[in-house]
Scaffold this motif. Sequence first.
Motif, PDB file in Angstrom:
ATOM      1  N   PRO A 142      41.408  44.334  33.209  1.00 40.48           N
ATOM      2  CA  PRO A 142      41.559  43.472  34.400  1.00 40.48           C
ATOM      3  C   PRO A 142      41.691  44.265  35.703  1.00 40.48           C
ATOM      4  CG  PRO A 142      43.617  43.550  33.190  1.00 40.48           C
ATOM      5  CD  PRO A 142      42.649  44.381  32.414  1.00 40.48           C
ATOM      6  N   ARG A 181      45.777  39.694  29.537  1.00 34.64           N
ATOM      7  CA  ARG A 181      44.727  39.234  30.448  1.00 34.64           C
ATOM      8  C   ARG A 181      43.388  39.914  30.094  1.00 34.64           C
ATOM      9  NH1 ARG A 181      44.211  36.423  35.295  1.00 34.64           N
ATOM     10  NH2 ARG A 181      42.396  37.086  36.496  1.00 34.64           N
ATOM     11  N   HIS A 224      42.045  38.204  27.088  1.00 41.21           N
ATOM     12  CA  HIS A 224      41.590  36.862  27.476  1.00 41.21           C
ATOM     13  C   HIS A 224      40.243  36.922  28.205  1.00 41.21           C
ATOM     14  CE1 HIS A 224      41.741  32.759  28.888  1.00 41.21           C
ATOM     15  NE2 HIS A 224      41.664  33.171  30.159  1.00 41.21           N
ATOM     16  N   TYR A 268      51.187  42.009  29.967  1.00 45.71           N
ATOM     17  CA  TYR A 268      50.413  41.069  30.792  1.00 45.71           C
ATOM     18  C   TYR A 268      48.993  41.598  31.002  1.00 45.71           C
ATOM     19  CZ  TYR A 268      48.597  39.128  35.148  1.00 45.71           C
ATOM     20  OH  TYR A 268      47.788  38.573  36.084  1.00 45.71           O
ATOM     21  N   GLU A 296      52.566  35.811  35.146  1.00 43.91           N
ATOM     22  CA  GLU A 296      52.236  36.036  36.567  1.00 43.91           C
ATOM     23  C   GLU A 296      53.382  35.596  37.477  1.00 43.91           C
ATOM     24  OE1 GLU A 296      48.502  34.033  36.887  1.00 43.91           O
ATOM     25  OE2 GLU A 296      47.442  35.735  35.987  1.00 43.91           O
ATOM     26  N   LEU A 298      46.108  31.309  28.236  1.00 41.81           N
ATOM     27  CA  LEU A 298      46.086  31.216  29.697  1.00 41.81           C
ATOM     28  C   LEU A 298      47.469  30.827  30.233  1.00 41.81           C
ATOM     29  CD1 LEU A 298      44.256  31.503  32.162  1.00 41.81           C
ATOM     30  CD2 LEU A 298      43.743  29.067  31.983  1.00 41.81           C
ATOM     31  N   ILE A 326      49.686  33.787  30.173  1.00 42.91           N
ATOM     32  CA  ILE A 326      49.323  34.691  31.276  1.00 42.91           C
ATOM     33  C   ILE A 326      49.903  34.171  32.593  1.00 42.91           C
ATOM     34  CG2 ILE A 326      47.357  35.487  32.675  1.00 42.91           C
ATOM     35  CD1 ILE A 326      45.776  35.617  29.994  1.00 42.91           C
ATOM     36  N   GLU A 363      43.845  41.437  40.653  1.00 41.07           N
ATOM     37  CA  GLU A 363      44.038  42.309  39.485  1.00 41.07           C
ATOM     38  C   GLU A 363      44.300  43.744  39.938  1.00 41.07           C
ATOM     39  OE1 GLU A 363      41.338  39.968  36.158  1.00 41.07           O
ATOM     40  OE2 GLU A 363      40.432  41.583  37.323  1.00 41.07           O
TER      41      GLU A 363
END
Lengths: 430, 276
Positions: free
Chosen positions: B66, B58, B61, B54, B9, B2, B5, B72
């Motif tokens: 996403p 994600r 995860h 990414y 971001e 996380l 990620i 997203e």
Amino acid sequence: MASHKQLTAISFSHHNTGLDERDALSFHDEECDRFVSACRELWHWEAAVLSTCNRTEFYLYGAGGDEEMWSCVKSVISDVRALSLEAIPQPAIFRDDAAARHVFRVAASLESVALGENEILGQVKDVHQRILEHDGSSPVLDQLFQYAIRVGKRVRTETALCEGILSISSAAVDLATKIFGDFASREILIVGAGQTAEKTAMHFQRSGATQFSVLNRSEDRGRRVAEQLSGVYRPLDELVEACIEADVAVFATGARDHLLDYKQMKRVMKARQHRPIFLIDISNPRNIDPEVTRLGSAFLYNMNDLEQVVEANLESRREQIPAACQIIDHMVEEWERWHDTMQVTPTIASLARFFEQIRSEELDRQYNGISDEKRQMLDDFSRGLVKKLLHNPIMYLRQSVDDDSLRTEDLHIVRSLYNLDSIDENSDEN
Amino acid sequence: MLTLIQIMEVALPVLYAGIFLVYLHHFLKESTTSARPFIGAHLLYGALGLHLSYLITRGIHLDHIPVSSRAEFLSLVAFCIALVYAFVDRKHGEANTGVFFLAMTVTTQAWSSVLMEPTSPAQLLIDYPIYGVHVLFTVLGFASLAVSALYALMYILLSRQLKSRNLGAIFRRLPPLSSLENMSRLATLCGIILLGIGLATGHFVGLYVLEEFNFLDPKIVITYVAWIGYAVGYLIVKTRGLSGLRMGYLALGAYLTLIAAMVIVNTFSATFHSFQ
């Protein structure tokens, strides 16, 4: 002649001479070589000649005042070009940093008739190449022209001084490039077979165009131009059909009326399904009805429009002069630093030679009757001693170059203290 | 994971902003004859690699593609615009238009990063990954058509400057009309292919995955009509060799009509296909 060596530029250009005088002073390659050899043999100068259609300039590095050098150069010019001394006009003479600045401005094309032209940089490179190829070294002029080439390149890459077109036919080609990108598969229509039409067509040909149609009232002249362009001739009454197929149409005829009016062009655009067409009307009076511009993908430029484009380009180039001058200022500073280093390097070398001479003479006197081991010891000791004695003066000279505090008097004092000039002369003779 | 990620971001909009500045500098610089090769395209490929990492990270995860939340979706849009532009730029080598697409990418990705939540509810995507594939290709298709429309807009602007003889900054910086037209066409073709795949996978989802599905949903109808319109239009333009200012207006007008129709449908019809 004064012993202090200086850089000198002697310039005949469009600023200070007429066309006839420049023609008389124009040097070809072999004459340049003769001039350089004469300067080397007679006065031990480094010399280079830059001779183009708008300037003949002599770059010299050697000892002598303005007038002395000019009279020497004048005699060589007179000899090489077979001119009487009276026929040679008074040049502009630049010394030291002003001479460096001058050649930098020349390479940047700030001194050219057509501001920002590119040809001059190639000519400066040619001069540098000849310096390298000539017998005998010219370290200062070699470096000067390397700096000049760097200036030329930087001005061309860091400013827009050399961008934009300055002739009507080139401006037309430039605009056509903005529409079609390249001309490899484009049809170029030339209406008229006079000099203007031919010249514009040649510009397109040089820019990659290969497909030409020539329309002209007189078939003979039309066919002659078409042959030159490896294109085809068509009679003038096929104008509308030719326009349907063409991507670029150049009109340059002596016709007193419009050859292409709005209605005809409307038909043309419909038939070509509104594919873009670039119409260049460089006739006087105009051959194309200005109303044609109302049609969406028809781009019409006449003589006035192209002149405005050229003027705007020239204005844009003028706006770049301060930026180019900044680059030149910076490079002149770099040149000054290099030149100052160049000034102290011979003195440092003479100093080292002087001390080494004393050391070896003294050692020779002491060598009689002593063992090899002691000789080696004396040799090492004397080397170390000389190195330490020279350290401070050499560091002082180098430091003064780095922090820009070097005075010519300092060099004179050092040279006088140890009588270095006579040592240099002796070593030259040996 | 996380933390990684969240770092990405933040890094993505910053990186895209940096690349935007590189392209802006390239667009504004006075000389077009630089001694150094332009590095913007390489930086963009790097950023796209990071963006793809990414999206994959994600996806791993969250255990689904996403594309379920608005944030997203925005990130995917940013990625698609940059990807389509990078493809077109690679084909035509006209870096001077990049600044416009990078501006869109930076804005969209920054907005996405601000809205992004650590998790997103998406049972449908977990159960049926094909749904994510449908969204991915549909967004890529729309992004391609947007790129095409922007090139058409540039074509119109450059044409108008040439006609008015007002040869200002846009005239000097933009590539030739023929290049803009070719780039617009290439982006349109990409859009037709990608949107076609998006529609096909969407059709599959509708038929085999969803229990209740209405093929007469206004959004689906509009998308089909737009796709058919673009495909037929492209074929006509290609076979008849049509070109010029009218084609520019057509490409721009078609995209604006599509967007306007989508906005109207989104505003006045049910919430099918909406992102939270």
